[in-house]
Design a protein around this motif. Structure first.
Motif, PDB file in Angstrom:
ATOM      1  N   LYS A  28       0.824  -1.172  -0.028  1.00  0.00           N
ATOM      2  CA  LYS A  28       0.055  -0.012  -0.021  1.00  0.00           C
ATOM      3  C   LYS A  28       0.919   1.327   0.000  1.00  0.00           C
ATOM      4  N   ALA A  29       1.973   1.305   0.541  1.00  0.00           N
ATOM      5  CA  ALA A  29       3.024   2.308   0.784  1.00  0.00           C
ATOM      6  C   ALA A  29       3.677   2.646  -0.624  1.00  0.00           C
ATOM      7  N   LYS A  30       3.666   1.745  -1.524  1.00  0.00           N
ATOM      8  CA  LYS A  30       4.332   1.848  -2.870  1.00  0.00           C
ATOM      9  C   LYS A  30       3.226   2.465  -3.705  1.00  0.00           C
ATOM     10  N   THR A  31       1.938   2.010  -3.467  1.00  0.00           N
ATOM     11  CA  THR A  31       0.980   2.358  -4.442  1.00  0.00           C
ATOM     12  C   THR A  31       0.604   4.076  -3.939  1.00  0.00           C
ATOM     13  N   ALA A  32       1.007   4.354  -2.527  1.00  0.00           N
ATOM     14  CA  ALA A  32       0.296   5.826  -2.203  1.00  0.00           C
ATOM     15  C   ALA A  32       1.632   6.535  -2.656  1.00  0.00           C
ATOM     16  N   THR A  33       2.884   6.094  -2.681  1.00  0.00           N
ATOM     17  CA  THR A  33       3.896   6.934  -2.688  1.00  0.00           C
ATOM     18  C   THR A  33       4.090   7.234  -4.502  1.00  0.00           C
ATOM     19  N   GLN A  34       3.597   6.306  -5.199  1.00  0.00           N
ATOM     20  CA  GLN A  34       3.424   6.519  -6.676  1.00  0.00           C
ATOM     21  C   GLN A  34       2.352   7.844  -6.837  1.00  0.00           C
ATOM     22  N   LEU A  35       1.391   7.491  -6.227  1.00  0.00           N
ATOM     23  CA  LEU A  35       0.261   8.558  -6.203  1.00  0.00           C
ATOM     24  C   LEU A  35       0.603   9.878  -5.942  1.00  0.00           C
TER      25      LEU A  35
END
Length: 103
Positions: free
Chosen positions: A41-48
């Motif tokens: 989830k952190a990877k997804t949020a960081t990309q966003l």
């Protein structure tokens, strides 16, 4: 442009906390599962966030949750190694005939 909360930032922080608590108080595999979910989830949020940094707040929750997830994963791996050593020691004692288990 108004800022909005970063989607998934609270989830990342929650999963990071649960990974540490799950490893220390319950069992290692649950902590590892929560930490892997938190890191994903952190990877997804960081990309966003990197696509539009001015449009989101709460990125500090993502960074904190990511650090907690890494700590929880490390604790889960350490507890797994200790568990393997513990049962290996018991198996070695049983096979050597040093420990009968009759008390």
């Amino acid at each position: 442009m108004s800022q909005q909360p970063l989607p998934g930032a609270g989830t990342v922080l929650t999963m990071g906390i649960l990974s540490i608590v799950g490893t220390l108080f319950c069992c290692g595999p649950f902590g590892a599962i929560f930490s892997i979910i938190g890191l994903t989830k952190a990877k997804t949020a960081t990309q966003l966030y990197e696509q539009n940094p001015e449009g989101y707040t709460d990125f500090s929750n993502v960074k904190t949750g990511k650090i907690l997830s890494y700590i929880g994963l490390a604790l889960a791996v350490i507890s797994l190694i200790l568990l393997i050593l513990y049962f290996g020691f018991i198996a070695a004692m049983i096979s050597a005939g040093e420990w009968s288990g009759d008390y």
